[in-house]
Write an enzyme that holds these catalytic residues in place. Sequence first.
Site, PDB file in Angstrom:
ATOM      1  N   GLU A 103     -16.605  12.918  10.759  1.00  0.00           N
ATOM      2  CA  GLU A 103     -16.431  14.381  10.744  1.00  0.00           C
ATOM      3  C   GLU A 103     -16.936  14.975   9.426  1.00  0.00           C
ATOM      4  OE1 GLU A 103     -12.294  13.903  12.075  1.00  0.00           O
ATOM      5  OE2 GLU A 103     -12.731  15.483  13.536  1.00  0.00           O
ATOM      6  N   GLU A 123     -10.599   7.981  17.226  1.00  0.00           N
ATOM      7  CA  GLU A 123      -9.212   8.463  17.149  1.00  0.00           C
ATOM      8  C   GLU A 123      -8.437   8.199  18.443  1.00  0.00           C
ATOM      9  OE1 GLU A 123     -11.849   9.994  15.965  1.00  0.00           O
ATOM     10  OE2 GLU A 123     -11.378  11.048  14.105  1.00  0.00           O
TER      11      GLU A 123
HETATM   12  C1  LIG Z   1     -13.597   0.116  10.384  1.00  0.00           C
HETATM   13  C2  LIG Z   1     -13.227  -1.108  11.173  1.00  0.00           C
HETATM   14  C3  LIG Z   1     -14.069  -1.213  12.431  1.00  0.00           C
HETATM   15  C4  LIG Z   1     -13.504  -2.346  10.270  1.00  0.00           C
HETATM   16  O1  LIG Z   1     -13.083  -3.531  10.921  1.00  0.00           O
HETATM   17  P1  LIG Z   1     -12.960  -4.894  10.088  1.00  0.00           P
HETATM   18  O2  LIG Z   1     -12.522  -5.918  11.071  1.00  0.00           O
HETATM   19  O3  LIG Z   1     -14.201  -5.097   9.323  1.00  0.00           O
HETATM   20  O4  LIG Z   1     -11.849  -4.641   8.994  1.00  0.00           O
HETATM   21  P2  LIG Z   1     -10.295  -4.421   9.240  1.00  0.00           P
HETATM   22  O5  LIG Z   1     -10.059  -3.703  10.485  1.00  0.00           O
HETATM   23  O6  LIG Z   1      -9.586  -5.687   9.025  1.00  0.00           O
HETATM   24  O7  LIG Z   1      -9.949  -3.420   8.061  1.00  0.00           O
HETATM   25  C5  LIG Z   1      -9.795  -3.856   6.716  1.00  0.00           C
HETATM   26  C6  LIG Z   1      -8.531  -3.229   6.173  1.00  0.00           C
HETATM   27  O8  LIG Z   1      -8.672  -1.803   6.183  1.00  0.00           O
HETATM   28  C7  LIG Z   1      -7.607  -1.211   6.890  1.00  0.00           C
HETATM   29  N1  LIG Z   1      -8.102   0.026   7.530  1.00  0.00           N
HETATM   30  C8  LIG Z   1      -9.204   0.156   8.268  1.00  0.00           C
HETATM   31  N2  LIG Z   1      -9.370   1.420   8.640  1.00  0.00           N
HETATM   32  C9  LIG Z   1      -8.318   2.089   8.140  1.00  0.00           C
HETATM   33  C10 LIG Z   1      -7.919   3.451   8.188  1.00  0.00           C
HETATM   34  N3  LIG Z   1      -8.656   4.386   8.834  1.00  0.00           N
HETATM   35  N4  LIG Z   1      -6.783   3.789   7.581  1.00  0.00           N
HETATM   36  C11 LIG Z   1      -6.029   2.875   6.930  1.00  0.00           C
HETATM   37  N5  LIG Z   1      -6.363   1.567   6.826  1.00  0.00           N
HETATM   38  C12 LIG Z   1      -7.502   1.201   7.427  1.00  0.00           C
HETATM   39  C13 LIG Z   1      -7.171  -2.258   7.894  1.00  0.00           C
HETATM   40  O9  LIG Z   1      -5.860  -2.035   8.319  1.00  0.00           O
HETATM   41  C14 LIG Z   1      -7.314  -3.532   7.050  1.00  0.00           C
HETATM   42  O10 LIG Z   1      -6.216  -3.649   6.201  1.00  0.00           O
HETATM   43  P3  LIG Z   1      -5.002  -4.643   6.537  1.00  0.00           P
HETATM   44  O11 LIG Z   1      -4.167  -4.616   5.322  1.00  0.00           O
HETATM   45  O12 LIG Z   1      -4.293  -4.069   7.743  1.00  0.00           O
HETATM   46  O13 LIG Z   1      -5.613  -5.966   6.862  1.00  0.00           O
HETATM   47  C15 LIG Z   1     -11.731  -1.076  11.543  1.00  0.00           C
HETATM   48  O14 LIG Z   1     -10.955  -1.212  10.388  1.00  0.00           O
HETATM   49  C16 LIG Z   1     -11.310   0.171  12.235  1.00  0.00           C
HETATM   50  O15 LIG Z   1     -11.534   0.322  13.410  1.00  0.00           O
HETATM   51  N6  LIG Z   1     -10.637   1.103  11.511  1.00  0.00           N
HETATM   52  C17 LIG Z   1     -10.024   2.269  12.051  1.00  0.00           C
HETATM   53  C18 LIG Z   1     -11.025   3.348  12.311  1.00  0.00           C
HETATM   54  C19 LIG Z   1     -10.343   4.565  12.882  1.00  0.00           C
HETATM   55  O16 LIG Z   1      -9.605   4.493  13.835  1.00  0.00           O
HETATM   56  N7  LIG Z   1     -10.595   5.737  12.272  1.00  0.00           N
HETATM   57  C20 LIG Z   1     -10.009   6.978  12.662  1.00  0.00           C
HETATM   58  C21 LIG Z   1      -8.837   7.302  11.804  1.00  0.00           C
HETATM   59  S1  LIG Z   1      -7.949   8.732  12.323  1.00  0.00           S
HETATM   60  C22 LIG Z   1      -8.888  10.031  11.762  1.00  0.00           C
HETATM   61  O17 LIG Z   1      -9.870   9.844  11.128  1.00  0.00           O
HETATM   62  C23 LIG Z   1      -8.369  11.401  12.096  1.00  0.00           C
HETATM   63  C24 LIG Z   1      -9.364  12.495  11.797  1.00  0.00           C
HETATM   64  O18 LIG Z   1     -10.019  12.893  12.958  1.00  0.00           O
HETATM   65  C25 LIG Z   1      -8.811  13.805  11.234  1.00  0.00           C
HETATM   66  C26 LIG Z   1      -7.403  13.876  10.918  1.00  0.00           C
HETATM   67  C27 LIG Z   1      -7.021  15.169  10.244  1.00  0.00           C
HETATM   68  C28 LIG Z   1      -5.971  14.929   9.231  1.00  0.00           C
HETATM   69  C29 LIG Z   1      -6.542  14.286   8.000  1.00  0.00           C
HETATM   70  C30 LIG Z   1      -5.487  13.892   7.025  1.00  0.00           C
HETATM   71  C31 LIG Z   1      -5.965  12.835   6.121  1.00  0.00           C
HETATM   72  C32 LIG Z   1      -4.929  12.320   5.174  1.00  0.00           C
HETATM   73  C33 LIG Z   1      -3.862  11.465   5.801  1.00  0.00           C
HETATM   74  C34 LIG Z   1      -3.379  10.417   4.868  1.00  0.00           C
HETATM   75  C35 LIG Z   1      -2.177  10.772   4.058  1.00  0.00           C
HETATM   76  C36 LIG Z   1      -1.727   9.590   3.292  1.00  0.00           C
HETATM   77  C37 LIG Z   1      -1.615   9.897   1.799  1.00  0.00           C
HETATM   78  O19 LIG Z   1      -2.620   9.955   1.122  1.00  0.00           O
HETATM   79  O20 LIG Z   1      -0.484  10.086   1.363  1.00  0.00           O
END
Ligand SMILES: CC(C)(COP(=O)(O)OP(=O)(O)OC[C@H]1O[C@@H](n2cnc3c(N)ncnc32)[C@H](O)[C@@H]1OP(=O)(O)O)[C@@H](O)C(=O)NCCC(=O)NCCSC(=O)C[C@@H](O)CCCCCCCCCCCCC(=O)O
Length: 725
Positions: A103, A123
Amino acid sequence: MAQYARSSAVAVIRLCNPPLNALSLAVLQALEDGLKKADADPSVKAVMICGENRKFSAGADIRGFSSPKRHEGALGPIVSLIESSEKPVVAAIEGVALGGGLEVALGCHYRIAHVKAQMGLPEVTIGLLPGAEGTQRLPRLIGLPAALDMITTGKHIPATEALKLGLVDEIVEENTIEAAIRLANKVIGQPLGPRRLSLKPIPRLPNMEAFLREALVKVKKQARGCLAPELCFQAVRAAAERPFAEGVRRERELFQVLLTSGQARALQYAFFAERAVRRWDTPSGASWSSAAPQPVRKAAVIGLGTMGRGIVTSLVKANIPLVALEQDLEYLNKGRKAVMLLLEREAMKMERGAQALDFHNPARLQFTVDFDLLHDVDLVIEAVFENMALKKEIFHKLSKICKPGALLCTNTSALNIDEIASATSCPQQVIGTHFFSPAHVMRLLEIIYGRHTSPTAIATAMQLAKALKKVGVVVGNCFGFVGNRMMFPYVQQAVFLLEEGSRPEAVDQVLEDFGFKLGPFRMSDLAGLDVGWRSRKDQGLTGPSLPAGTPARQRQGQRYSPLPDLLCEQGRFGQKTGKGWYQYERAGGRTATPDPWLHSFLSHYRDTHHIKTRFIDQEEILERCLFSLINEGFAILAEGIASGPEHLDVIYINGYGWPKHRGGPMFYASTVGLPRVLAKLQKYSEVHPDVPGLRPSAFLKKLVAAGNPPIKEWMSYLSQQSSKL
Ligand SMILES: CC(C)(COP(=O)(O)OP(=O)(O)OC[C@H]1O[C@@H](n2cnc3c(N)ncnc32)[C@H](O)[C@@H]1OP(=O)(O)O)[C@@H](O)C(=O)NCCC(=O)NCCSC(=O)C[C@@H](O)CCCCCCCCCCCCC(=O)O
């Protein structure tokens, strides 16, 4: 959290939150500060946004969604700020640009991606929708059909496809950052209006109404009770039907609905559970942090039945050179033909086709009946049918033929790993690898360590799971391991419900409405009723070894239903024979229809055994089936067979069709509330005292007595001594 630097006239903002630059509030603040700084500096003529460690961003920090902080509206305004900048902003996409990450890139005026980058709005897979205006900008950029597909499925697309769709302006094979800076310099001074997606109209379709109607039907069908896909659809429809600002308002409303839903919590729990189980450990202290895997340069599969064929296909897809072995030429040729067919089909689905799989090359896939060819393999997977004597014979042979250190895996769904290992001179190298059918499709790999299995063997099996793109879950050795052990009481309750007055289609309907892909009877028909029958005969529960005079509906003082045995005696093995709990259009047919023969058979059976039938409501069907399965889960945890509830949940989601939006059976129990689960089990157990599966587990009672703690604290209530391992 974001670094600000300069490359002559271009300001460089680097998102910085390892490992994947998830967008935390701190990252967003730093991004906003960077944008404002660039805007205020007259010597800055363009801006480039990229991510640390060659990863753009994996989106919003998912862990933050469960915190009480208000995050809605935290990202959308920043994306708008990027878009409204009077200086061109270029996104340099490396690694991943997912969710909020993409985004941000959509707010930029230009997007340039590395050829290996992946993009998507996933998402929906964590129970949300793109909440930073992505549902409004993406359709304006790539059109409604492609945007709807990406947003409602959450699929990741490679950069090459993104280029074709117009999602990125350019892809590069070398240095993306340098290319982005070059582009930023080139576009300085060019008009930005046409690059602002919020100002673009949605490309019109000849029949928008009909397209949306059909798309909604498809989305609903695929969602199977999951809310997010339909709300994603509604947000995208708003983009098609309303001006940008109104569409954004609608997106925010819908995002709020999902953010506070139980389904989003369950799906996010499942996301982290899948990652948590990679950090395996055993009660003896072995763990992922200290054990290193052995390389697997060449493997072998023994047995080319249904399971073996799928396993071979999986290994070939993972590019592991392989020997496939059968007992004689007739079986070998049959198996080879079936494997080739599977591989041809898989190759057709892949981008580079058969060339990429290379399965016609005998150096990569060799078929043989000669055990001696296994002398140099690093790993063997035995996949012959479930017979202890046969498996022991094979393992005895393997321990003589294979090179020292080769990992010896058995694909079994229930047999004792220690007994199989006892036939070898290297029990430390023997491990269970329970694949699920079809093995080249199902994601789960249950990895079972025995008493002597070495940490290296476990680490190697986990590494294999990763190479096969499967979810490996390490569990201890007991009859049925985790998945099938929990399944036994579930299926048993389903059959008891038939005895008491229900019908297969009624029971299946309740569980399919709950979200299972298949109810217990449809599932048994698919798997084949003869599989369980053979196992029950081996256990002496039915068949010729059953002592004369054993009551028909009792075994060792416990309630037993001979119904599945009676069906097998009639040759009704399920889909393969065209008849089972249902009837099918032909042997091998897939369409289950309720069978009047079975209904009258059930009536006759109840009359014979003087069973008073009654109407059984949906609540009782659901509770007896699910709570008995969950109850077994608590027993498994208490025995130390699995190291946490996440393991059970990951197994059920990936191997047994448990609806992911309900988070797995143990997570589901936590949402129902353990006191309620306990009270219901106590109630049913009083009515059915001869059914041990309904007798509440001591661990469940302990957790209730401790005040129903949250799921992440459960394991701390188990004392070390309670583990049997
Ligand atoms: C990207 C991947 C495909 C990579 O896969 P891979 O196998 O290479 O690696 P891992 O999955 O093992 O990931 C490594 C490690 O990283 C962690 N992790 C990965 N992605 C995230 C993430 N998005 N958030 C947090 N942690 C993440 C993962 O858990 C691993 O760590 P661990 O300790 O558990 O082993 C794969 O990782 C993947 O698919 N990731 C998720 C992608 C995804 O779903 N993205 C969408 C997220 S939702 C989103 O983006 C919503 C938006 O549309 C808009 C939302 C509006 C509101 C915005 C507010 C933002 C602020 C919120 C936070 C407040 C917290 C604060 O700061 O206080």
